[in-house]
Design an enzyme around this catalytic site. Sequence first.
Site, PDB file in Angstrom:
ATOM      1  N   LYS A  27       0.825  -1.210   0.000  1.00 50.42           N
ATOM      2  CA  LYS A  27       0.000   0.000   0.000  1.00 50.42           C
ATOM      3  C   LYS A  27       0.860   1.261   0.000  1.00 50.42           C
ATOM      4  O   LYS A  27       0.589   2.223  -0.732  1.00 50.42           O
ATOM      5  CB  LYS A  27      -0.905   0.017   1.237  1.00 50.42           C
ATOM      6  CG  LYS A  27      -1.729   1.295   1.367  1.00 50.42           C
ATOM      7  CD  LYS A  27      -2.353   1.456   2.735  1.00 50.42           C
ATOM      8  CE  LYS A  27      -1.428   2.174   3.674  1.00 50.42           C
ATOM      9  NZ  LYS A  27      -2.121   2.838   4.803  1.00 50.42           N
ATOM     10  N   ASN A  28       1.911   1.256   0.807  1.00 46.93           N
ATOM     11  CA  ASN A  28       2.739   2.451   0.943  1.00 46.93           C
ATOM     12  C   ASN A  28       3.614   2.711  -0.276  1.00 46.93           C
ATOM     13  O   ASN A  28       4.200   3.784  -0.406  1.00 46.93           O
ATOM     14  CB  ASN A  28       3.596   2.347   2.206  1.00 46.93           C
ATOM     15  CG  ASN A  28       2.759   2.430   3.462  1.00 46.93           C
ATOM     16  OD1 ASN A  28       1.690   3.046   3.467  1.00 46.93           O
ATOM     17  ND2 ASN A  28       3.205   1.792   4.526  1.00 46.93           N
ATOM     18  N   ARG A  43      -4.575   9.858   4.967  1.00 47.89           N
ATOM     19  CA  ARG A  43      -3.370  10.617   5.296  1.00 47.89           C
ATOM     20  C   ARG A  43      -2.496  10.832   4.062  1.00 47.89           C
ATOM     21  O   ARG A  43      -1.856  11.881   3.905  1.00 47.89           O
ATOM     22  CB  ARG A  43      -2.589   9.849   6.375  1.00 47.89           C
ATOM     23  CG  ARG A  43      -1.252  10.446   6.736  1.00 47.89           C
ATOM     24  CD  ARG A  43      -1.402  11.677   7.566  1.00 47.89           C
ATOM     25  NE  ARG A  43      -0.122  12.309   7.846  1.00 47.89           N
ATOM     26  CZ  ARG A  43       0.016  13.429   8.528  1.00 47.89           C
ATOM     27  NH1 ARG A  43      -1.039  14.032   9.003  1.00 47.89           N
ATOM     28  NH2 ARG A  43       1.196  13.952   8.744  1.00 47.89           N
ATOM     29  N   ASP A  91      -5.184   7.661   9.858  1.00 50.12           N
ATOM     30  CA  ASP A  91      -5.040   7.053  11.174  1.00 50.12           C
ATOM     31  C   ASP A  91      -4.758   8.104  12.243  1.00 50.12           C
ATOM     32  O   ASP A  91      -4.033   9.065  12.012  1.00 50.12           O
ATOM     33  CB  ASP A  91      -3.872   6.056  11.186  1.00 50.12           C
ATOM     34  CG  ASP A  91      -4.213   4.771  10.454  1.00 50.12           C
ATOM     35  OD1 ASP A  91      -5.410   4.456  10.353  1.00 50.12           O
ATOM     36  OD2 ASP A  91      -3.282   4.091   9.999  1.00 50.12           O
ATOM     37  N   ASP A 143       5.121   0.177  11.595  1.00 52.23           N
ATOM     38  CA  ASP A 143       3.829  -0.419  11.263  1.00 52.23           C
ATOM     39  C   ASP A 143       3.697  -1.863  11.726  1.00 52.23           C
ATOM     40  O   ASP A 143       2.593  -2.415  11.709  1.00 52.23           O
ATOM     41  CB  ASP A 143       3.578  -0.342   9.753  1.00 52.23           C
ATOM     42  CG  ASP A 143       3.111   1.038   9.313  1.00 52.23           C
ATOM     43  OD1 ASP A 143       2.749   1.841  10.193  1.00 52.23           O
ATOM     44  OD2 ASP A 143       3.101   1.314   8.105  1.00 52.23           O
ATOM     45  N   MET A 176       8.104   6.265  17.538  1.00 54.98           N
ATOM     46  CA  MET A 176       7.753   7.185  16.457  1.00 54.98           C
ATOM     47  C   MET A 176       6.380   7.834  16.607  1.00 54.98           C
ATOM     48  O   MET A 176       6.178   8.965  16.177  1.00 54.98           O
ATOM     49  CB  MET A 176       7.866   6.460  15.117  1.00 54.98           C
ATOM     50  CG  MET A 176       9.290   5.962  14.856  1.00 54.98           C
ATOM     51  SD  MET A 176       9.525   5.160  13.276  1.00 54.98           S
ATOM     52  CE  MET A 176       9.390   6.551  12.160  1.00 54.98           C
TER      53      MET A 176
END
EC number: 2.5.1.7
Length: 427
Positions: free
Chosen positions: A22-23, A92, A116, A312, A334
Amino acid sequence: MYSYIVEGGFKIGGQITASGNKNSALPCILAALLTNEDVILENIPNINDVKVVLDILSDIGADIVREGNALKIKVSNIVKTEIDSSFTDLIRASILLLGPFVSRFGEIDMALPGGDVIGKRRLDTHFYGLSKLGAKLINKDGRIVLKAKKLVGAEMFLDEASVTATENIIMASVLAEGNTVIMNAACEPHVQDLCNMLNSMGANILGIGSNVLEIKGVKKLRGTTFRIGADFMQVGSLISLAALTGGELEIKKADPQHFRLIRHIYSRLGINFEYDKENVYVRDKQELKVKLDFGGHIPKIDDGPWPAFPTDLMSIIIVTATQVEGTVLVFEKMFESRMFFVDKLIKMGAQIVLCDPHRVVVTGKSPLKGNVLSSPDVRAGMSLLIAAFVAEGRSEIQNVYQIERGYEDVANKLINLGAKIKKVKSQ
């Protein structure tokens, strides 16, 4: 609204092909804005976040054809540079519109992005990098307005190795005049995918995979055909799921070159897996025992920018730690709100102490019992789903939209691996 109904206590294993990352998919889709020629992207996951980004492109006038996991995108021109807030509220990654818009069209007007709620996520690094290239920021009634008559390459040091800020600056600089040097750049696999895609379009990006990128501006980018890399978050989730349920699993086309540190961290929890050039293999017999640090000390697992352990996967590590023998400290460096789903695991029977917004101590092995749970975000949602498969009895996972933002065809793929799960409309 939909829910998953899950029956726990069954082995999950078999064979599955990793979905696209996805990223990687989101910035690569938006990079199609940088050319007026056809861009074909392969291995695009069919997930909610991708649908939102494609809706944004359609709304501004892009031509999009989708066939299975392949996309054909052509952006000959656009009808507007103002982005509807009904889109940006949902995702986002809409912040990634800034770089390509200001590069090719000279301006953009958009609301602050949603997505998120896992902590404060600064935008300052985006604005710093884009302003170094010549863009001007106007804060208009809570909206982001960026304008640039001309972008010129510059040398910059990012105050944080932000993935999306790095990607925005890359997309803005490939068509800028002159050279750009980005120091302390993010170097995650998805950033590498974006750079490799842009180079296949005629960009000149050096240092891919490192924290220093040099970008030599070109006058024009051409179309391309590019395959998105595997989703290592999905692969990491499946490794935990198989190991904790006693299943034997083969994950095909998993891009295992990214798993060196991930394998090391999993081994500290007594989970071992093997890989070859393409595939990952999880065996059915796992130790599932925490390996103490030298001197018998409780081990600490923490995250950081790549190549450190990815943030993640921290939610996945927490639920995994509930099912292995021993105690571990999990330190999320983070994001200050990622840990706030652990109350749901405690409700199921997990032994977890929330020390502060960044740290939890997890002691296992804890028997979990099925419960009704709501997904707060995409990664915590998958963690709760894993907990439901490990738990005794039935669980209901609500707000599955969050999980499906990042994971493709979840229920059907897991059913094919032996899971007892069905998607139902919420009451």
